[in-house]
Design a protein around this motif. Structure first.
Motif, PDB file in Angstrom:
ATOM      1  N   ASP A  50      23.661 -14.688  45.569  1.00  0.00           N
ATOM      2  CA  ASP A  50      22.591 -13.777  45.974  1.00  0.00           C
ATOM      3  C   ASP A  50      22.192 -12.886  44.798  1.00  0.00           C
ATOM      4  N   LEU A  51      20.975 -13.051  44.304  1.00  0.00           N
ATOM      5  CA  LEU A  51      20.480 -12.240  43.194  1.00  0.00           C
ATOM      6  C   LEU A  51      20.110 -10.830  43.642  1.00  0.00           C
ATOM      7  N   THR A  52      19.740 -10.669  44.909  1.00  0.00           N
ATOM      8  CA  THR A  52      19.355  -9.357  45.426  1.00  0.00           C
ATOM      9  C   THR A  52      20.527  -8.389  45.379  1.00  0.00           C
ATOM     10  N   ASN A  53      21.698  -8.851  45.823  1.00  0.00           N
ATOM     11  CA  ASN A  53      22.892  -7.993  45.778  1.00  0.00           C
ATOM     12  C   ASN A  53      23.288  -7.638  44.356  1.00  0.00           C
ATOM     13  N   LEU A  54      23.197  -8.626  43.456  1.00  0.00           N
ATOM     14  CA  LEU A  54      23.549  -8.359  42.061  1.00  0.00           C
ATOM     15  C   LEU A  54      22.601  -7.337  41.439  1.00  0.00           C
ATOM     16  N   GLY A  55      21.320  -7.447  41.763  1.00  0.00           N
ATOM     17  CA  GLY A  55      20.344  -6.489  41.239  1.00  0.00           C
ATOM     18  C   GLY A  55      20.574  -5.087  41.772  1.00  0.00           C
ATOM     19  N   SER A  56      20.892  -4.982  43.067  1.00  0.00           N
ATOM     20  CA  SER A  56      21.161  -3.668  43.656  1.00  0.00           C
ATOM     21  C   SER A  56      22.408  -3.045  43.047  1.00  0.00           C
ATOM     22  N   SER A  57      23.425  -3.871  42.782  1.00  0.00           N
ATOM     23  CA  SER A  57      24.657  -3.364  42.171  1.00  0.00           C
ATOM     24  C   SER A  57      24.402  -2.846  40.757  1.00  0.00           C
ATOM     25  N   ALA A  58      23.481  -3.493  40.044  1.00  0.00           N
ATOM     26  CA  ALA A  58      23.209  -3.108  38.665  1.00  0.00           C
ATOM     27  C   ALA A  58      22.391  -1.829  38.555  1.00  0.00           C
ATOM     28  N   PHE A  59      21.484  -1.589  39.518  1.00  0.00           N
ATOM     29  CA  PHE A  59      20.553  -0.471  39.384  1.00  0.00           C
ATOM     30  C   PHE A  59      20.823   0.685  40.357  1.00  0.00           C
ATOM     31  N   ASN A  60      21.725   0.505  41.300  1.00  0.00           N
ATOM     32  CA  ASN A  60      22.050   1.575  42.242  1.00  0.00           C
ATOM     33  C   ASN A  60      23.517   1.949  42.082  1.00  0.00           C
ATOM     34  N   LYS A  61      23.787   3.129  41.566  1.00  0.00           N
ATOM     35  CA  LYS A  61      25.160   3.539  41.286  1.00  0.00           C
ATOM     36  C   LYS A  61      25.983   3.738  42.550  1.00  0.00           C
ATOM     37  N   ASP A  62      25.323   3.907  43.693  1.00  0.00           N
ATOM     38  CA  ASP A  62      26.039   4.127  44.955  1.00  0.00           C
ATOM     39  C   ASP A  62      26.256   2.833  45.739  1.00  0.00           C
ATOM     40  N   TYR A  63      25.926   1.703  45.134  1.00  0.00           N
ATOM     41  CA  TYR A  63      26.044   0.420  45.843  1.00  0.00           C
ATOM     42  C   TYR A  63      26.791  -0.586  44.979  1.00  0.00           C
ATOM     43  N   MET A  64      27.640  -1.376  45.634  1.00  0.00           N
ATOM     44  CA  MET A  64      28.314  -2.490  44.976  1.00  0.00           C
ATOM     45  C   MET A  64      28.435  -3.627  45.975  1.00  0.00           C
ATOM     46  N   GLY A  65      27.975  -4.808  45.600  1.00  0.00           N
ATOM     47  CA  GLY A  65      28.051  -5.917  46.535  1.00  0.00           C
ATOM     48  C   GLY A  65      27.772  -7.252  45.878  1.00  0.00           C
ATOM     49  N   PHE A  66      28.134  -8.308  46.573  1.00  0.00           N
ATOM     50  CA  PHE A  66      27.833  -9.669  46.131  1.00  0.00           C
ATOM     51  C   PHE A  66      27.693 -10.553  47.368  1.00  0.00           C
ATOM     52  N   GLY A  67      27.033 -11.672  47.197  1.00  0.00           N
ATOM     53  CA  GLY A  67      26.844 -12.588  48.309  1.00  0.00           C
ATOM     54  C   GLY A  67      26.720 -14.021  47.830  1.00  0.00           C
ATOM     55  N   VAL A  68      27.146 -14.959  48.665  1.00  0.00           N
ATOM     56  CA  VAL A  68      27.039 -16.391  48.383  1.00  0.00           C
ATOM     57  C   VAL A  68      26.403 -17.074  49.585  1.00  0.00           C
ATOM     58  N   SER A  69      25.837 -18.249  49.356  1.00  0.00           N
ATOM     59  CA  SER A  69      25.193 -18.994  50.430  1.00  0.00           C
ATOM     60  C   SER A  69      25.361 -20.491  50.210  1.00  0.00           C
ATOM     61  N   ALA A  70      25.161 -21.275  51.267  1.00  0.00           N
ATOM     62  CA  ALA A  70      25.295 -22.725  51.184  1.00  0.00           C
ATOM     63  C   ALA A  70      24.493 -23.369  52.306  1.00  0.00           C
ATOM     64  N   ASP A  71      24.068 -24.600  52.087  1.00  0.00           N
ATOM     65  CA  ASP A  71      23.436 -25.392  53.142  1.00  0.00           C
ATOM     66  C   ASP A  71      23.661 -26.872  52.880  1.00  0.00           C
ATOM     67  N   THR A  72      23.544 -27.661  53.924  1.00  0.00           N
ATOM     68  CA  THR A  72      23.656 -29.116  53.815  1.00  0.00           C
ATOM     69  C   THR A  72      22.783 -29.750  54.882  1.00  0.00           C
ATOM     70  N   ASP A  73      22.219 -30.919  54.574  1.00  0.00           N
ATOM     71  CA  ASP A  73      21.308 -31.583  55.503  1.00  0.00           C
ATOM     72  C   ASP A  73      22.084 -32.409  56.516  1.00  0.00           C
ATOM     73  N   ILE A  74      21.500 -32.567  57.712  1.00  0.00           N
ATOM     74  CA  ILE A  74      22.073 -33.413  58.748  1.00  0.00           C
ATOM     75  C   ILE A  74      20.928 -33.939  59.613  1.00  0.00           C
ATOM     76  N   LEU A  75      20.993 -35.197  59.997  1.00  0.00           N
ATOM     77  CA  LEU A  75      19.942 -35.838  60.798  1.00  0.00           C
ATOM     78  C   LEU A  75      18.588 -35.802  60.102  1.00  0.00           C
ATOM     79  N   GLY A  76      18.592 -35.766  58.793  1.00  0.00           N
ATOM     80  CA  GLY A  76      17.344 -35.824  58.031  1.00  0.00           C
ATOM     81  C   GLY A  76      16.629 -34.503  57.919  1.00  0.00           C
ATOM     82  N   ARG A  77      16.164 -33.961  59.035  1.00  0.00           N
ATOM     83  CA  ARG A  77      15.292 -32.788  58.994  1.00  0.00           C
ATOM     84  C   ARG A  77      16.008 -31.465  59.291  1.00  0.00           C
TER      85      ARG A  77
END
Length: 254
Positions: A50-77
């Motif tokens: 998550d780039l949003t969390n990394l950006g907030s951590s870099a520019f907001n001294k009162d915030y620290m966070g990170f996030g990850v995400s994943a997806d996979t296809d099934i049944l085509g659509r």
């Protein structure tokens, strides 16, 4: 004589009719892709940060966070998708919406710190599953869960009684909610994707905590609890790993 001649002509034209029918059938079959064996199983997965969390951590001294995400296809659509993260944020009078009070010559100061983990799991309907570049334009649904701690310092300055501080801390607070998502994922370079997700979050429910007198004011992954629903936009960088060719049926021409 005429009857014999007619029968001979039919016998001579039979191979021609057979070739025409075979050609027509082969042309029809070429308009669609037959389903391979185990076509319904996942063919690839995306893993991202998550780039949003990394950006907030870099520019907001009162915030620290990170996030990850994943997806996979099934049944085509369809896409099975999820995300998880951690955040720690500190709020004060000006950032959290507690106005300074001057009644009875009193000044109020509030410091509220919330930190914890969260995750979301759900499914997406991909409208662009036939896209040759594996782009995604999808709507989806998520179930969110969180576990966090909250610490509240409430300081009152009075002319008569002086300064008085109240400290409350509650641990292991549980939260759950639902999300409606709209996501767009496009390839920026080979198997590297830029993903944008718009989230509408609602149905928040909190429970537990070591101090039940402290009502949670903020939930990591959801937002302010005083709102019946919240919305947010997140941007992630994802990498796609493919282990087989995805099944993308072609519409049969009329």
């Amino acid at each position: 004589m005429r009857r014999s001649l007619f029968i001979c002509m039919l016998m001579g034209l039979a191979p021609i009719f057979g070739m025409a029918q075979k050609k027509k059938k082969s042309e029809s079959d070429s308009l669609r892709i037959p389903k391979p064996k185990f076509w319904y199983l996942p063919s690839a997965a995306r893993l991202g940060v998550d780039l949003t969390n990394l950006g907030s951590s870099a520019f907001n001294k009162d915030y620290m966070g990170f996030g990850v995400s994943a997806d996979t296809d099934i049944l085509g659509r369809f896409l099975i998708a999820g995300s998880a993260g951690y955040s720690s944020e500190e709020f004060t009078n000006s950032t959290f919406g507690y106005p300074d009070r001057d009644d009875y010559n009193r000044e109020t100061k509030v410091r509220d710190k919330v930190s914890g983990y969260y995750y979301r799991v759900g499914a997406d309907w991909n409208f662009a599953f036939r896209n040759k570049d594996n782009a995604v334009l999808a709507v989806g649904f998520r179930r969110g869960q969180g576990k966090f701690d909250e610490e509240l310092d409430y300081t009152v300055q009075q002319d008569i009684w002086g300064e008085h501080t109240i400290n409350k801390k509650s641990t292991d607070i549980s939260a759950s909610w639902y999300e409606l998502n709209v996501s767009l994922k496009v390839a920026v370079w080979r198997d590297l994707f830029l993903a944008t997700v718009m989230r509408y979050r609602f149905g928040l429910d909190t429970s537990g905590g070591s101090d039940e007198s402290l009502n949670p004011s903020y939930v990591p992954g959801y937002g302010r609890t005083r709102e019946s629903s919240t919305s947010a936009v997140s941007v992630s960088l994802m990498y796609r790993i493919q282990w087989k060719k995805p099944f993308k049926p072609v519409k049969k021409e009329k």
